[in-house]
Design an enzyme around this catalytic site. Structure first.
Site, mmCIF file in Angstrom:
data_model
loop_
_atom_site.group_PDB
_atom_site.id
_atom_site.type_symbol
_atom_site.label_atom_id
_atom_site.label_comp_id
_atom_site.label_asym_id
_atom_site.label_seq_id
_atom_site.Cartn_x
_atom_site.Cartn_y
_atom_site.Cartn_z
ATOM 1 C CG HIS A 60 -0.636 0.115 2.479
ATOM 2 N ND1 HIS A 60 -0.591 1.241 3.169
ATOM 3 C CD2 HIS A 60 -0.229 -0.660 3.465
ATOM 4 C CE1 HIS A 60 -0.165 1.117 4.386
ATOM 5 N NE2 HIS A 60 0.143 -0.283 4.544
ATOM 6 C CG ASP A 107 1.921 0.452 8.001
ATOM 7 O OD1 ASP A 107 1.765 0.113 6.842
ATOM 8 O OD2 ASP A 107 1.290 0.633 8.897
ATOM 9 C CD GLU A 127 -3.538 -0.889 4.900
ATOM 10 O OE1 GLU A 127 -3.677 -2.156 5.560
ATOM 11 O OE2 GLU A 127 -3.108 0.026 5.139
ATOM 12 C CD GLU A 128 -2.128 2.690 7.349
ATOM 13 O OE1 GLU A 128 -2.745 2.023 8.078
ATOM 14 O OE2 GLU A 128 -0.652 2.337 7.330
ATOM 15 C CG ASP A 136 1.010 -3.546 5.275
ATOM 16 O OD1 ASP A 136 2.121 -2.626 5.373
ATOM 17 O OD2 ASP A 136 -0.051 -3.375 5.603
ATOM 18 C CG HIS A 189 -0.277 3.365 12.007
ATOM 19 N ND1 HIS A 189 -1.572 2.639 12.478
ATOM 20 C CD2 HIS A 189 -0.117 2.858 11.104
ATOM 21 C CE1 HIS A 189 -1.746 1.837 11.629
ATOM 22 N NE2 HIS A 189 -0.850 1.903 10.414
HETATM 23 N N1 BES Z 1 0.497 -2.548 8.212
HETATM 24 C C1 BES Z 1 -0.678 -2.556 8.766
HETATM 25 C C2 BES Z 1 -1.248 -3.720 9.479
HETATM 26 C C3 BES Z 1 -0.328 -4.569 10.413
HETATM 27 C C4 BES Z 1 0.100 -3.952 11.583
HETATM 28 C C5 BES Z 1 -0.070 -5.784 10.213
HETATM 29 C C6 BES Z 1 0.860 -4.348 12.559
HETATM 30 C C7 BES Z 1 0.565 -6.517 11.282
HETATM 31 C C8 BES Z 1 0.997 -5.980 12.317
HETATM 32 C C9 BES Z 1 -1.655 -1.842 8.095
HETATM 33 O O1 BES Z 1 -1.335 -0.828 7.212
HETATM 34 C C10 BES Z 1 -2.835 -1.161 9.021
HETATM 35 O O2 BES Z 1 -2.572 -0.456 9.858
HETATM 36 N N2 BES Z 1 -3.694 -1.840 9.267
HETATM 37 C C11 BES Z 1 -5.141 -1.216 9.978
HETATM 38 C C12 BES Z 1 -6.555 -2.031 9.647
HETATM 39 C C13 BES Z 1 -7.009 -1.750 8.311
HETATM 40 C C14 BES Z 1 -8.350 -2.351 7.990
HETATM 41 C C15 BES Z 1 -7.398 -0.232 8.288
HETATM 42 C C16 BES Z 1 -4.799 -1.745 11.333
HETATM 43 O O3 BES Z 1 -4.095 -2.729 11.598
HETATM 44 O O4 BES Z 1 -5.255 -1.068 12.258
HETATM 45 ZN ZN ZN Z 2 0.315 -1.244 6.340
#
Ligand code: BES
Ligand code: ZN
Length: 450
Positions: free
Chosen positions: A234, A253, A287-288, A315, A392
């Site tokens: 992403h 990320d 994606e975020e 990712d 984040h």
């Molecule tokens: N890269 C993350 C996902 C992640 C974080 C996987 C830590 C494993 C460990 C991704 O960009 C993300 O932040 N996803 C969101 C959920 C999405 C449905 C918005 C999250 O994990 O809060």
């Molecule tokens: Zn991510």
């Protein structure tokens, strides 16, 4: 908005605690303003939900077979069965639920958010962790000459350079001018990797209903198979508030994943590589904020004539959180294709170690492909207990991983092997024969549509 911000903040414990308090006060004050969302939710997460929101009714339910590790971190899988439900809740409840699930659950059995009841029911209907995709492709590993010729050309220094340049945008939010500029920048980078304008290559931006576009690099296969292999990452990043002003370098990320795609494209083009199946590299927008870009692209796939036979998501690949090198995530992914990915690692990267873990919910774009019924894998930088806790935040920079991309290089190598080995098959005759042997009716339908 509060819920979105709080959802992002959940990845850091202190901010998460503050966010939870803020959300609890906000939801109490403004219950009438909340918009409904629909979830598909596993058994354990549902039990947690019943504690925080006991009044939420189940709209639909289904027994689903799932593969789970026999023991955390171990390769061996066992079959289990769980009830997955569709529920409707207020959007404002999501952060509270998410927090409760993160805190109470070991790993398996999370939830996934949907924009309509119809989408939730469609996903519930298709969910089956053990089901093989119809006409599963051959997972034979039989192209060592091609793979071994390209692997050593992948350079960690190039990965670091792309990660740095992407991190230099103020942020890459899906709705900021910087997020748009980052998409335009990547588009021109990828265009430049096809200097002769090869007729078999198409580079494009995919517009959405929000400002940031996804970016796609496609190589049309020589086999005329109508089949496609996809590698995704992403493009967007997120941290804090302030659409234009927040600083979200998103180096790990997920500039790390986008850098992997870019480096594989560079090496394939420099090698004059020609796949038999079509190959697509996709840098997803947004994606975020709920996998918006990948969900839109999965929806668009239904109108395309090609059949997606395998997908991989990169990712977060840059931060090594544990001594184990490659972590294969077992939830919202395809078990047969994951076994293929582990075999690729054993064959081409024999010095690397492999572990298994799960996010517990649809944590990245692989979940959108999984929900669409496609075979997808998600190799990840660390176990779920040891991932980079600075994502984040304004501190998700290359400094966190020592200003080097040696860990990211391993995933780039694995992904190159995946693309080449899966894109090397797929002549139409072979496909249809295999199809006829396996599922006569479906085979007839598939060959007519080509
Ligand atoms: N890269 C993350 C996902 C992640 C974080 C996987 C830590 C494993 C460990 C991704 O960009 C993300 O932040 N996803 C969101 C959920 C999405 C449905 C918005 C999250 O994990 O809060
Ligand atoms: Zn991510």
């Amino acid at each position: 908005m509060t819920s979105r911000l709080a959802r992002r903040a959940l990845r850091t414990p202190f901010v998460a605690a503050v966010a939870l308090l803020a959300v609890l006060t906000t939801t109490a004050a403004t219950p009438a303003l909340a918009a409904p969302v629909w979830l598909t939710i596993g058994e354990q997460a549902h039990a947690v939900m019943q504690r925080v929101a006991p009044q939420v009714p189940t709209l639909a339910a289904r027994q689903v077979a799932v593969n789970v590790p026999v023991q955390r971190g171990r390769a061996a899988l066992r079959q289990a069965s769980e009830t997955v439900r569709v529920v409707e809740i207020d959007e404002d409840m999501i952060p509270t639920l998410s927090m409760a699930v993160h805190m109470k659950l070991a790993k398996c059995g999370g939830f996934m958010q949907h924009e309509s009841l119809a989408e939730a029911l469609a996903v519930l209907h298709r969910l089956d962790g053990t089901a093989e995709p119809l006409l599963a492709p051959s997972y034979a590993i039989d192209n060592p000459a091609e793979v071994n010729a390209m692997l050593p050309q992948l350079q960690a220094s190039n990965l670091l350079s792309t990660i740095t340049q992407l991190s230099n945008f103020q942020n890459r939010r899906y709705n900021s001018t910087h997020g748009v500029a980052a998409s335009n920048w990547l588009f021109s980078q990828w265009q430049a990797l096809n200097p002769g304008n090869r007729r078999t290559v198409r580079v494009r931006q995919i517009p959405h209903t929000w400002a940031q576009k996804s970016v796609e690099f496609e190589i049309i296969g020589t086999g005329n198979s109508g089949e496609t292999v996809i590698l995704g990452a992403h493009l967007d990043s997120i941290a804090g508030s302030g659409i234009e002003t927040s600083r979200a370098p998103g180096a790990d990320d997920d500039a790390s994943g986008v850098a992997g795609l870019t480096e594989i494209i560079r090496v394939m083009m420099a090698s004059g590589y020609q796949p038999k199946r079509n190959i697509r590299f996709i840098a997803y927008a947004a994606e975020e904020v709920g996998l918006l870009g990948s969900k839109a692209i999965v929806t668009q796939q239904a109108a395309r004539r090609d059949r997606v036979v395998g997908v991989m998501q990169l990712d977060m690949t840059a931060y090594q959180g544990s001594p184990t090198d490659l972590w294969i995530y077992t939830d919202y992914t395809n078990a047969a294709q994951n076994a293929f990915v582990a075999n690729l690692a054993a064959t081409y990267l024999p010095t690397l170690t492999v572990g298994y873990d799960a996010c517990g919910y649809g944590c990245s774009d692989h979940a959108a492909w999984h929900a669409g019924g496609f075979a997808v894998s998600f190799p990840f930088e660390s176990s779920n207990a040891t991932y980079n806790r600075l994502i984040h935040t304004a501190s998700d920079t290359t400094a966190t991983f020592g200003n080097q991309a040696n860990h990211a290089l391993k995933f780039t190598q694995l992904a190159l092997a995946f693309m080449v080995e899966l894109a090397s098959d797929g002549t139409p005759a072979a496909r249809n024969e295999a199809a006829a042997a396996k599922a006569p009716l479906e085979a007839a339908r598939v060959s007519r549509s080509r």
